[in-house]
Design a protein around this motif. Structure first.
Motif, PDB file in Angstrom:
ATOM      1  N   UNK A 197      41.336  34.352  38.256  1.00 15.90           N
ATOM      2  CA  UNK A 197      40.001  35.051  39.150  1.00 15.90           C
ATOM      3  C   UNK A 197      38.463  34.881  39.049  1.00 15.90           C
ATOM      4  N   UNK A 198      38.936  35.430  38.158  1.00 15.49           N
ATOM      5  CA  UNK A 198      37.212  36.389  37.253  1.00 15.49           C
ATOM      6  C   UNK A 198      36.274  35.121  36.140  1.00 15.49           C
ATOM      7  N   UNK A 199      37.414  34.373  35.760  1.00 15.35           N
ATOM      8  CA  UNK A 199      37.103  33.267  35.063  1.00 15.35           C
ATOM      9  C   UNK A 199      36.572  31.828  35.597  1.00 15.35           C
ATOM     10  N   UNK A 200      37.021  31.884  36.645  1.00 13.19           N
ATOM     11  CA  UNK A 200      36.816  30.926  37.814  1.00 13.19           C
ATOM     12  C   UNK A 200      34.904  30.904  38.140  1.00 13.19           C
ATOM     13  N   UNK A 201      34.811  32.453  38.667  1.00 12.53           N
ATOM     14  CA  UNK A 201      34.207  32.329  39.405  1.00 12.53           C
ATOM     15  C   UNK A 201      32.548  32.779  37.992  1.00 12.53           C
ATOM     16  N   UNK A 202      33.115  33.213  37.201  1.00 10.10           N
ATOM     17  CA  UNK A 202      32.602  33.875  36.092  1.00 10.10           C
ATOM     18  C   UNK A 202      31.562  31.910  35.786  1.00 10.10           C
ATOM     19  N   UNK A 203      32.651  31.340  35.177  1.00 10.30           N
ATOM     20  CA  UNK A 203      32.950  29.756  34.930  1.00 10.30           C
ATOM     21  C   UNK A 203      31.125  29.448  35.471  1.00 10.30           C
ATOM     22  N   UNK A 204      31.963  29.232  37.354  1.00 13.12           N
ATOM     23  CA  UNK A 204      30.827  28.228  37.907  1.00 13.12           C
ATOM     24  C   UNK A 204      29.549  29.245  38.026  1.00 13.12           C
ATOM     25  N   UNK A 205      29.592  29.949  38.374  1.00 16.79           N
ATOM     26  CA  UNK A 205      27.900  31.143  38.133  1.00 16.79           C
ATOM     27  C   UNK A 205      27.701  30.420  37.154  1.00 16.79           C
ATOM     28  N   UNK A 206      27.886  30.794  35.541  1.00 17.80           N
ATOM     29  CA  UNK A 206      27.127  30.390  34.450  1.00 17.80           C
ATOM     30  C   UNK A 206      26.652  28.760  34.805  1.00 17.80           C
ATOM     31  N   UNK A 207      27.493  27.605  35.043  1.00 19.62           N
ATOM     32  CA  UNK A 207      27.268  26.676  35.138  1.00 19.62           C
ATOM     33  C   UNK A 207      26.222  26.496  36.115  1.00 19.62           C
TER      34      UNK A 207
ATOM     35  N   UNK B  80      51.782  40.134  36.513  1.00 19.47           N
ATOM     36  CA  UNK B  80      51.014  38.532  37.357  1.00 19.47           C
ATOM     37  C   UNK B  80      50.106  39.056  37.957  1.00 19.47           C
ATOM     38  N   UNK B  81      50.091  40.279  39.111  1.00 21.84           N
ATOM     39  CA  UNK B  81      48.929  40.473  39.786  1.00 21.84           C
ATOM     40  C   UNK B  81      47.020  40.751  38.580  1.00 21.84           C
ATOM     41  N   UNK B  82      47.386  41.462  37.465  1.00 21.53           N
ATOM     42  CA  UNK B  82      46.889  41.417  36.532  1.00 21.53           C
ATOM     43  C   UNK B  82      45.581  39.775  35.968  1.00 21.53           C
ATOM     44  N   UNK B  83      46.895  39.357  35.403  1.00 22.18           N
ATOM     45  CA  UNK B  83      46.456  37.920  34.980  1.00 22.18           C
ATOM     46  C   UNK B  83      45.937  36.990  35.134  1.00 22.18           C
TER      47      UNK B  83
ATOM     48  N   UNK C 158      31.227  41.687  29.815  1.00 21.37           N
ATOM     49  CA  UNK C 158      32.353  40.804  30.429  1.00 21.37           C
ATOM     50  C   UNK C 158      32.456  40.974  31.998  1.00 21.37           C
ATOM     51  N   UNK C 159      32.810  40.242  32.987  1.00 21.07           N
ATOM     52  CA  UNK C 159      34.050  40.337  34.273  1.00 21.07           C
ATOM     53  C   UNK C 159      35.289  41.358  34.513  1.00 21.07           C
ATOM     54  N   UNK C 160      35.374  41.086  33.330  1.00 26.02           N
ATOM     55  CA  UNK C 160      37.032  41.614  33.258  1.00 26.02           C
ATOM     56  C   UNK C 160      37.224  42.933  32.657  1.00 26.02           C
ATOM     57  N   UNK C 161      38.773  43.692  33.131  1.00 22.92           N
ATOM     58  CA  UNK C 161      38.974  45.193  32.646  1.00 22.92           C
ATOM     59  C   UNK C 161      39.640  44.991  31.427  1.00 22.92           C
ATOM     60  N   UNK C 162      40.044  46.120  30.760  1.00 26.90           N
ATOM     61  CA  UNK C 162      40.942  46.196  29.826  1.00 26.90           C
ATOM     62  C   UNK C 162      42.232  45.666  29.985  1.00 26.90           C
ATOM     63  N   UNK C 163      42.890  46.514  30.791  1.00 34.02           N
ATOM     64  CA  UNK C 163      43.764  45.777  32.078  1.00 34.02           C
ATOM     65  C   UNK C 163      43.986  44.504  31.929  1.00 34.02           C
TER      66      UNK C 163
ATOM     67  N   UNK D 294      45.764  39.155  29.989  1.00 29.50           N
ATOM     68  CA  UNK D 294      45.766  37.769  30.205  1.00 29.50           C
ATOM     69  C   UNK D 294      46.399  37.080  28.821  1.00 29.50           C
ATOM     70  N   UNK D 295      45.841  37.993  28.235  1.00 29.13           N
ATOM     71  CA  UNK D 295      46.856  37.783  25.632  1.00 29.13           C
ATOM     72  C   UNK D 295      48.184  37.900  25.994  1.00 29.13           C
ATOM     73  N   UNK D 296      48.459  38.352  26.710  1.00 30.75           N
ATOM     74  CA  UNK D 296      50.235  38.626  26.450  1.00 30.75           C
ATOM     75  C   UNK D 296      50.350  37.800  27.260  1.00 30.75           C
ATOM     76  N   UNK D 297      50.728  37.376  28.304  1.00 28.29           N
ATOM     77  CA  UNK D 297      50.778  36.331  28.856  1.00 28.29           C
ATOM     78  C   UNK D 297      50.783  34.974  28.191  1.00 28.29           C
ATOM     79  N   UNK D 298      49.185  34.755  27.555  1.00 30.88           N
ATOM     80  CA  UNK D 298      49.711  33.035  26.851  1.00 30.88           C
ATOM     81  C   UNK D 298      50.376  33.404  25.870  1.00 30.88           C
TER      82      UNK D 298
END
Length: 212
Positions: free
Chosen positions: A118-128, A110-113, A62-67, A72-76
């Motif tokens: 941001x990475x989800x948006x970029x990955x989504x645009x790339x895939x689409x 907040x920075x990590x989330x 993936x594009x994301x790191x473990x952090x 992201x999961x904890x914030x949800x």
């Protein structure tokens, strides 16, 4: 290669001003840990895993790191009507996620989330774009979707989400259906762009360039 991977890990660990390898010596007493934190069971399937191992797995797939994944999961999961409980997340991070061994400030959470978003948006645009650009056949897209879905399901299972076979099949069918619609719509869009704006007759790409 190993040095590059370690450099990326070190960058992730220092990006927010914390070092996940240094566990505070004064751990909070059990009675000081909120009940919902003590009961939190996400990530329990990787209890004892190191940050580096979790990060390496994600970096390879993936594009994301473990952090970013953990935050992201904890914030949800720790979202209330008034917002995300970032202070609680940061202060209790080692109790919430086995491979995170230091506390974070609310700003770091907040920075990590935000980085995850941001990475989800970029990955989504790339895939689409890849799905719409006609570079891949329908069969190749199906194979790609299968591989992507398998990684996503594994991450969910690690988080403790139990998917039944029927749920997995239903999710895969819904995703495939959406991707077929995307492919058909993009094909129609490309077809429309190569039609004469005056009469609607098809033009080849060379004619279209000449008319421009």
């Amino acid at each position: 290669m190993a040095e590059d991977a370690q450099a990326r890990v070190d960058g992730d660990r220092t990006e927010t001003g914390v070092n996940d390898g240094d566990r505070p010596t004064d751990e909070p007493a059990v009675e000081d840990v909120p009940a919902d934190v003590r009961e939190y069971a996400r990530f329990s399937k990787i209890d004892g895993a190191t940050y580096e191992r979790a990060n390496e797995f994600l970096r390879d797939r993936t594009y994301i790191t473990a952090r970013e994944w953990a935050m992201a999961r904890l914030c949800a999961d720790f979202r209330t009507e008034t917002g995300v409980e970032m202070t609680k997340i940061g202060q209790n991070l080692p109790e919430l996620v086995p491979f995170m061994t230091d506390t974070y400030s609310p700003q770091a959470v907040n920075q990590a989330r935000s980085s995850f978003d941001g990475k989800v948006r970029k990955a989504g645009a790339t895939f689409l774009y890849g799905a719409m650009c006609d570079f891949y056949t329908a069969e190749e897209l199906d194979e790609l979707m299968y591989e992507i879905t398998e990684v996503a399901k594994f991450l969910l299972e690690v988080e403790g989400v139990e998917l039944t076979v029927d749920e997995e099949l239903d999710a895969e069918e819904r995703i495939s259906s959406v991707m077929r619609e995307v492919r058909e719509s993009s094909a129609a869009l490309r077809h429309d762009e190569l039609c004469c704006p005056n009469c609607g007759h098809e033009m080849d790409a060379k004619s279209a360039e000449t008319d421009d």
